[in-house]
Every structure is written in C-alpha cells, then in structure tokens.
Design a protein around this motif. Sequence first.
Motif, PDB file in Angstrom:
ATOM      1  N   SER A  44       8.146 -17.704   2.371  1.00  0.00           N
ATOM      2  CA  SER A  44       7.767 -17.992   0.989  1.00  0.00           C
ATOM      3  C   SER A  44       8.609 -17.163   0.025  1.00  0.00           C
ATOM      4  O   SER A  44       9.371 -16.276   0.436  1.00  0.00           O
ATOM      5  N   VAL A  45       8.442 -17.459  -1.241  1.00  0.00           N
ATOM      6  CA  VAL A  45       8.997 -16.574  -2.259  1.00  0.00           C
ATOM      7  C   VAL A  45       8.328 -15.211  -2.117  1.00  0.00           C
ATOM      8  O   VAL A  45       7.274 -15.075  -1.490  1.00  0.00           O
ATOM      9  N   GLU A  46       8.943 -14.207  -2.691  1.00  0.00           N
ATOM     10  CA  GLU A  46       8.340 -12.874  -2.650  1.00  0.00           C
ATOM     11  C   GLU A  46       7.181 -12.817  -3.641  1.00  0.00           C
ATOM     12  O   GLU A  46       7.300 -13.245  -4.792  1.00  0.00           O
ATOM     13  N   GLY A  47       6.062 -12.310  -3.176  1.00  0.00           N
ATOM     14  CA  GLY A  47       4.900 -12.201  -4.031  1.00  0.00           C
ATOM     15  C   GLY A  47       4.512 -10.765  -4.285  1.00  0.00           C
ATOM     16  O   GLY A  47       4.948  -9.845  -3.578  1.00  0.00           O
ATOM     17  N   SER A  48       3.656 -10.576  -5.285  1.00  0.00           N
ATOM     18  CA  SER A  48       3.155  -9.236  -5.581  1.00  0.00           C
ATOM     19  C   SER A  48       1.992  -8.876  -4.672  1.00  0.00           C
ATOM     20  O   SER A  48       1.758  -7.705  -4.364  1.00  0.00           O
ATOM     21  N   LEU A  49       1.267  -9.895  -4.234  1.00  0.00           N
ATOM     22  CA  LEU A  49       0.051  -9.721  -3.442  1.00  0.00           C
ATOM     23  C   LEU A  49      -0.138 -10.967  -2.592  1.00  0.00           C
ATOM     24  O   LEU A  49       0.190 -12.073  -3.020  1.00  0.00           O
ATOM     25  N   LEU A  50      -0.667 -10.804  -1.397  1.00  0.00           N
ATOM     26  CA  LEU A  50      -0.998 -11.927  -0.519  1.00  0.00           C
ATOM     27  C   LEU A  50      -2.497 -11.941  -0.274  1.00  0.00           C
ATOM     28  O   LEU A  50      -3.091 -10.920   0.092  1.00  0.00           O
ATOM     29  N   VAL A  51      -3.097 -13.106  -0.448  1.00  0.00           N
ATOM     30  CA  VAL A  51      -4.518 -13.299  -0.175  1.00  0.00           C
ATOM     31  C   VAL A  51      -4.656 -14.343   0.931  1.00  0.00           C
ATOM     32  O   VAL A  51      -4.278 -15.504   0.748  1.00  0.00           O
ATOM     33  N   GLY A  52      -5.173 -13.934   2.071  1.00  0.00           N
ATOM     34  CA  GLY A  52      -5.386 -14.850   3.182  1.00  0.00           C
ATOM     35  C   GLY A  52      -6.714 -15.574   3.021  1.00  0.00           C
ATOM     36  O   GLY A  52      -7.779 -14.957   3.086  1.00  0.00           O
ATOM     37  N   GLY A  53      -6.636 -16.885   2.805  1.00  0.00           N
ATOM     38  CA  GLY A  53      -7.848 -17.678   2.653  1.00  0.00           C
ATOM     39  C   GLY A  53      -7.813 -18.914   3.508  1.00  0.00           C
ATOM     40  O   GLY A  53      -8.365 -19.952   3.134  1.00  0.00           O
ATOM     41  N   THR A 104      -4.864  -8.889   1.379  1.00  0.00           N
ATOM     42  CA  THR A 104      -6.302  -8.893   1.629  1.00  0.00           C
ATOM     43  C   THR A 104      -6.735 -10.303   2.019  1.00  0.00           C
ATOM     44  O   THR A 104      -5.914 -11.231   2.070  1.00  0.00           O
ATOM     45  N   VAL A 105      -8.016 -10.481   2.300  1.00  0.00           N
ATOM     46  CA  VAL A 105      -8.525 -11.764   2.810  1.00  0.00           C
ATOM     47  C   VAL A 105      -9.839 -12.120   2.129  1.00  0.00           C
ATOM     48  O   VAL A 105     -10.609 -11.252   1.715  1.00  0.00           O
ATOM     49  N   ILE A 106     -10.107 -13.438   2.039  1.00  0.00           N
ATOM     50  CA  ILE A 106     -11.324 -13.946   1.417  1.00  0.00           C
ATOM     51  C   ILE A 106     -11.948 -15.032   2.279  1.00  0.00           C
ATOM     52  O   ILE A 106     -11.306 -15.621   3.138  1.00  0.00           O
ATOM     53  N   GLY A 107     -13.217 -15.302   2.040  1.00  0.00           N
ATOM     54  CA  GLY A 107     -13.895 -16.433   2.663  1.00  0.00           C
ATOM     55  C   GLY A 107     -14.041 -16.317   4.162  1.00  0.00           C
ATOM     56  O   GLY A 107     -14.222 -15.229   4.719  1.00  0.00           O
ATOM     57  N   ARG A 124      -7.674  -9.627 -13.023  1.00  0.00           N
ATOM     58  CA  ARG A 124      -7.617  -9.846 -14.476  1.00  0.00           C
ATOM     59  C   ARG A 124      -7.724  -8.517 -15.213  1.00  0.00           C
ATOM     60  O   ARG A 124      -6.963  -8.244 -16.155  1.00  0.00           O
ATOM     61  N   GLU A 125      -8.659  -7.679 -14.795  1.00  0.00           N
ATOM     62  CA  GLU A 125      -8.859  -6.398 -15.459  1.00  0.00           C
ATOM     63  C   GLU A 125      -7.640  -5.484 -15.301  1.00  0.00           C
ATOM     64  O   GLU A 125      -7.345  -4.665 -16.182  1.00  0.00           O
ATOM     65  N   ALA A 126      -6.928  -5.664 -14.166  1.00  0.00           N
ATOM     66  CA  ALA A 126      -5.743  -4.845 -13.919  1.00  0.00           C
ATOM     67  C   ALA A 126      -4.490  -5.443 -14.547  1.00  0.00           C
ATOM     68  O   ALA A 126      -3.432  -4.806 -14.536  1.00  0.00           O
ATOM     69  N   GLY A 127      -4.611  -6.659 -15.086  1.00  0.00           N
ATOM     70  CA  GLY A 127      -3.436  -7.329 -15.646  1.00  0.00           C
ATOM     71  C   GLY A 127      -2.492  -7.845 -14.580  1.00  0.00           C
ATOM     72  O   GLY A 127      -1.295  -7.986 -14.813  1.00  0.00           O
ATOM     73  N   GLY A 128      -3.025  -8.144 -13.383  1.00  0.00           N
ATOM     74  CA  GLY A 128      -2.206  -8.571 -12.250  1.00  0.00           C
ATOM     75  C   GLY A 128      -2.309  -7.556 -11.127  1.00  0.00           C
ATOM     76  O   GLY A 128      -3.190  -6.685 -11.130  1.00  0.00           O
ATOM     77  N   TYR A 129      -1.408  -7.663 -10.158  1.00  0.00           N
ATOM     78  CA  TYR A 129      -1.462  -6.734  -9.029  1.00  0.00           C
ATOM     79  C   TYR A 129      -1.235  -5.294  -9.480  1.00  0.00           C
ATOM     80  O   TYR A 129      -0.314  -5.006 -10.243  1.00  0.00           O
ATOM     81  N   LYS A 130      -2.107  -4.408  -9.004  1.00  0.00           N
ATOM     82  CA  LYS A 130      -1.943  -2.965  -9.168  1.00  0.00           C
ATOM     83  C   LYS A 130      -2.414  -2.303  -7.875  1.00  0.00           C
ATOM     84  O   LYS A 130      -3.355  -2.791  -7.219  1.00  0.00           O
ATOM     85  N   PRO A 131      -1.798  -1.182  -7.469  1.00  0.00           N
ATOM     86  CA  PRO A 131      -2.309  -0.445  -6.311  1.00  0.00           C
ATOM     87  C   PRO A 131      -3.784  -0.098  -6.537  1.00  0.00           C
ATOM     88  O   PRO A 131      -4.183   0.289  -7.633  1.00  0.00           O
ATOM     89  N   GLY A 132      -4.581  -0.277  -5.515  1.00  0.00           N
ATOM     90  CA  GLY A 132      -6.008   0.026  -5.610  1.00  0.00           C
ATOM     91  C   GLY A 132      -6.888  -1.190  -5.787  1.00  0.00           C
ATOM     92  O   GLY A 132      -8.096  -1.127  -5.541  1.00  0.00           O
ATOM     93  N   VAL A 133      -6.306  -2.328  -6.197  1.00  0.00           N
ATOM     94  CA  VAL A 133      -7.121  -3.524  -6.419  1.00  0.00           C
ATOM     95  C   VAL A 133      -7.739  -4.018  -5.118  1.00  0.00           C
ATOM     96  O   VAL A 133      -8.936  -4.302  -5.048  1.00  0.00           O
ATOM     97  N   THR A 134      -6.941  -4.117  -4.064  1.00  0.00           N
ATOM     98  CA  THR A 134      -7.488  -4.649  -2.811  1.00  0.00           C
ATOM     99  C   THR A 134      -8.491  -3.685  -2.183  1.00  0.00           C
ATOM    100  O   THR A 134      -9.469  -4.113  -1.582  1.00  0.00           O
ATOM    101  N   ALA A 135      -8.264  -2.387  -2.337  1.00  0.00           N
ATOM    102  CA  ALA A 135      -9.214  -1.414  -1.795  1.00  0.00           C
ATOM    103  C   ALA A 135     -10.564  -1.532  -2.496  1.00  0.00           C
ATOM    104  O   ALA A 135     -11.623  -1.487  -1.851  1.00  0.00           O
TER     105      ALA A 135
END
Length: 395
Positions: free
Chosen positions: A159-168, A316-319, A348-359
């Motif tokens: 894929s293109v390079e992303g800021s964050l990956l969410v496995g769903g 991180t992962v969801i669902g 949204r609160e972080a304005g996009g990917y930021k370290p600490g969001v997934t934790a």
Amino acid sequence: MSSTQDKPVLIAGAGIASLLLAQSLRQSGIPFRIFERDASFVFRAQGYRLRLSSEGLDAIESVLDAETFQRFWDKCGKTSGSGLKELNAVTGEEIERRVTGPQFALASRDGKVVGAARGVIREIFASGCEDNIEWGKDVTGYELTDDGVRLTFADGTKSVEGSLLVGGEGVHSRVARQLSGGKLKVYDTGARGIHGQAPTTAFKHLGEGVFSFRDETRDSGTVSLITNVRPEDMDNPDIEFGWTMAGQPGVIRPPNDDYTIVGKQAAAIAKSLTEHWHPRVKPLLDNMNEAEAAFWKITCSTPSGVPEWPNEPRVTVIGDAVHSMTPAGGLGANTAFRDSALLGRLLREAGGYKPGVTAAYEKEMRVYGSEAVNLSYSIASRQWKIKIDENTPTI
C-alpha cells in the motif's frame, strides 16, 4: 518527504466497524484509505440483521452527522421491548424464562428493540467513503517504515505509506496476528448455526415481538431459533424477515464441514432438524427462501478478556479482529461500533495520528471489550453448552 498528517490512516477490511471509523475520519478531515479483499460490497452476502444496543446506537450517533444518523435511524426496525418470548419448539407452549447468570438488556432506545440489516448499515456507513476504498486487496501483513507503515498484499504489492494502520478485517485478521504476536486468538466453539429468511406472511401469526424457540428433545443436543417480528413491515408480503438457528456442538453439520455452502443444502438441513416442530414455528421453515440459507460457525475470543501485547504506536485493531464474540445479543457488532467511535474521537482530538493515540485507545477498549467477550461467552455457554479451554481449536 510528506509530513505525518499528510499520510492517510490505512484501514484493513471494509466491514461495518472499518466503515464507521472511516466516517469519523472523513468528518474530521483526516485522510484515509480502506483495503478490502472482496471485489465489491455485493461480492458476498451481507448477513443477518443486528440488534443494536444502547451503547452501539450511542457510538453510531456520536460519529454520524445528524442528517445521516436520521437516515440510518429511519432504516432501523423497532420492535416493542416487552421482552424475549421463549417457546417450546415442539409443543408451541410458552416457556417460563429462567433468568440465571449474566444478562443483557434487549430493548435499547425508547423501550424498543432496535435492529438493522448489515447491508443497510454498510451502505449508509460507506456513504461518501467509496472513492477511498481499494478492492481486491488481500492483506497478508504490514511493515513499519522510518516514520510510517505499509500494508502488504497477497499479490506481492504494498500500500501507500500511512501514518497509522487499523486492522479491521475480522476474525482471520493477519494484522491482529502479527501485531499481537499470536496472543489474539479466535476459538472454534464447535457450535454451529444456519441463517434463513421467509416472507412476512410466515411470521404474522406470531404477532410483534422477539421470539426464541427451543428444542431439547434430541439426544444429540439442543437446537434453538430466534427471530424478530417487526410491526412496521408485518403487512408487507414483499419483505422477508430473518431467523437464526443454532445448535450445540455436533447437532448442525454442513456437508463435508464446508461452511461456504449456501442455498438448498443448508435449507434442507434446517428443515430436517425441525420437521417435528409445532405449527407455530413450521411456517418459518416451510416458506423459507432457500437460496438465502447459509451456515455459520460460532466462534469466540479468549473469554477472560482482550490480552495484553506490547503497544505498537502505529498499528492497532478494531472489531472482530481484536474481540470476536458469539452471536449472543449482537454484542460483537455493538462493541465494534464503540471501537470505531473511540478511536475516531481520539484521532480527531489529536488532529490525526500522534504517538500515544493507540495506547490510549487500547487501554480503554480492553476494559469494555473484555466485559463484552465474557458476557457473550457466558450466555452462549449456557445456551449451547460450549466450553473454551486449552484444548479448544483456534481458527
């Protein structure tokens, strides 16, 4: 080199949890790309209706704009929440409910049991996101870059390079397996089911309500069937109501253990299991749309809860990828909606990917996710006599 905020959030899988997350990102102005194995939304059956809990509805409403939520709400079926009516499938007599062990509230809003078809949910959640979906992308894993992440696919591309990956991408999630180092497991409980549907004329004699029919007469184990008769559609012969049948391990057996079989073979087994059932129930089977019958497995994540793994800030992962559940009460889908709403809000609160969001997401998700898995397993183990231990096979 592009900044982190310019790189899209990568989402593996285009299921209902992934699409709700995409809606949240779209409204926050955060770029995203969805990668789906199927060729389109119509590539496979969309599945049965889902009961929406108060938590699930609240999560959906927190994400969708007012107009879209109203459109979604108008598509939902609402059945009076007078409680689940349990009947003996053989005699047709009502069973006095034996309320023991953990329970969940059936009604979710305004005293009503609220439900929606998966296809309708997917259609509305995908609105405005279609151009961000890449079809025919079978995810095999991911690789971290210096300041991002890429998905890898079965055809050898990335894929293109992303800021964050969410496995769903559901119970077979390759992202979840890689991220958790194998700690995220989905167990095959051995219990099996069949989905079916029939015209509303086959249900009218039951009246409005949620009905559960139980057959405890066979030596091989209990078979049950649950259905929801919605008042607003009851007089429309062009609409079909669905039902879900489930059996204890060993009772329902697809030919050659092939769960991809749909149609007449699945319908024939459903009819053979219920040929001695009472006339109150038989019309649901006798008049079924045989082409829509399908088998399914009852699976579940580790009942003790969502395990810990070393946090990877960019993945991180969801669902179902993180907390697969039995079908008891639609807990799996409703918990997935909570995942999407929570992760979307943190981004949204972080304005996009930021370290600490997934934790932060994983810390909160583990609490309600573990509670939901345990409740789902507890109810299913009571209904279908399933047990998960160290010898239970994984899928």
